[in-house]
Structures are given as structure tokens and as C-alpha cells.
Write an enzyme that holds these catalytic residues in place. Structure first.
Site, mmCIF file in Angstrom:
data_model
loop_
_atom_site.group_PDB
_atom_site.id
_atom_site.type_symbol
_atom_site.label_atom_id
_atom_site.label_comp_id
_atom_site.label_asym_id
_atom_site.label_seq_id
_atom_site.Cartn_x
_atom_site.Cartn_y
_atom_site.Cartn_z
ATOM 1 C CG HIS A 44 37.947 -18.677 66.194
ATOM 2 N ND1 HIS A 44 39.202 -18.166 66.157
ATOM 3 C CD2 HIS A 44 37.153 -17.690 66.667
ATOM 4 C CE1 HIS A 44 39.177 -16.912 66.579
ATOM 5 N NE2 HIS A 44 37.946 -16.589 66.890
ATOM 6 C CB CYS B 110 41.196 -21.219 69.780
ATOM 7 S SG CYS B 110 40.395 -20.349 68.421
HETATM 8 MN MN MN Z 1 36.954 -14.828 67.714
#
Ligand code: MN
Length: 148
Positions: free
Chosen positions: A68, A116
Site C-alpha cells: 500500500h 491508498c
Molecule cells: Mn491492507
């Protein structure tokens, strides 16, 4: 999902569904919403999502092979990355490496919103086993921080 999406005043985007998770026993997150901002197109091999954690809430404690890249968008809180807990605020950036335990919590009085980026092709998140929780709990800072 369109090429351009306009943000509204309340950190929602025109035409983007606001996905609210239910708070039920057996779920591993609390008071989190998700919006997918990137187009549903094979030309873009990633997804850009915006998550918002209400005060007192937390994301899932999980790990996975995929990485991420998170950018805090609003508010403040803390995040666990591996065996470290970071205080985070707007425009701080957080990289979550492969197979690393992570969790975001809105520890203050305001929501914690973060963007994200994640690969479109990715493995499923794995939740901690009892043994994993025992190992995580060996670090007092982590033990106090995590919510399951
Ligand atoms: Mn995650």
C-alpha cells in the site's frame, strides 16, 4: 467511474458510491467508509481509494503480499506498520511493505481520512491468527495499539 470526479465539501466525490461497512461481530474494522476514485479501466493497473475512519474507529489489522502507499488526506490518528506505531496527520505518507501487519486508527476527536494506492491485481488480506496476535503482543506498544 468517470475520468474526472469532483470532490464535494464533505470528502465524498460526485458519482462515487460511499461504501460503509457494517459493524457486526466477526468483522475486523469499525466505522470505516471506502470510496474508489480511480476509473475501472485496465489501462490503469492500480486503484486509488479514499478511506475514512470515524473517531474511535479502526481499519482491519491485516497483512498481505501486495503493498500500500497511503497519503493522509484529513484529520489525525495513528497507524501501525510492522512493529512501529506512527502518529499521522494530513499529507503524511505511509508505505506498507509486503507481508507487514498494518492498522489505521482515528485516535483523536476527528475523522482520519487517507488515500491508498494499491495494485489492481492483488492477494487477499490475511487476518492474524491467535499465534500472530501472541507474537504481535510481545511488543508492548503494539499490544496496546492493535484492535481486533
Ligand atoms: Mn491492507
Amino acid at each position: 467511474m468517470k475520468t474526472f470526479v469532483r470532490r464535494r465539501e464533505d470528502f465524498t466525490w460526485d458519482g462515487v458510491p460511499l461504501l460503509a461497512y457494517k459493524e457486526e461481530p466477526g468483522t475486523h474494522f469499525r466505522q470505516v467508509t471506502r470510496q474508489v476514485l480511480s476509473p475501472d479501466s485496465a489501462d490503469f493497473p492500480a486503484e486509488l481509494r479514499y478511506f475514512e475512519v470515524a473517531p474511535g474507529g479502526h481499519s482491519t489489522l491485516e497483512r498481505h503480499q501486495h503493498v500500500h502507499m497511503a497519503l493522509i488526506g484529513r484529520g489525525a490518528g495513528h497507524c501501525l506498520v510492522g512493529d512501529e506505531v506512527f502518529a499521522v496527520g494530513a499529507l503524511d505518507a505511509v508505505m506498507i511493505p509486503p507481508l507487514t501487519w498494518h492498522q489505521f486508527r482515528a485516535t483523536g476527536s476527528e475523522p482520519l481520512g487517507f488515500f491508498c494506492v494499491v495494485s489492481r491485481d492483488r492477494d487477499r488480506p490475511r487476518l492474524p491468527t491467535e499465534d500472530d496476535l501472541k507474537a504481535l503482543g510481545a511488543n508492548p506498544a503494539v499490544k496496546d495499539f492493535i484492535r481486533v
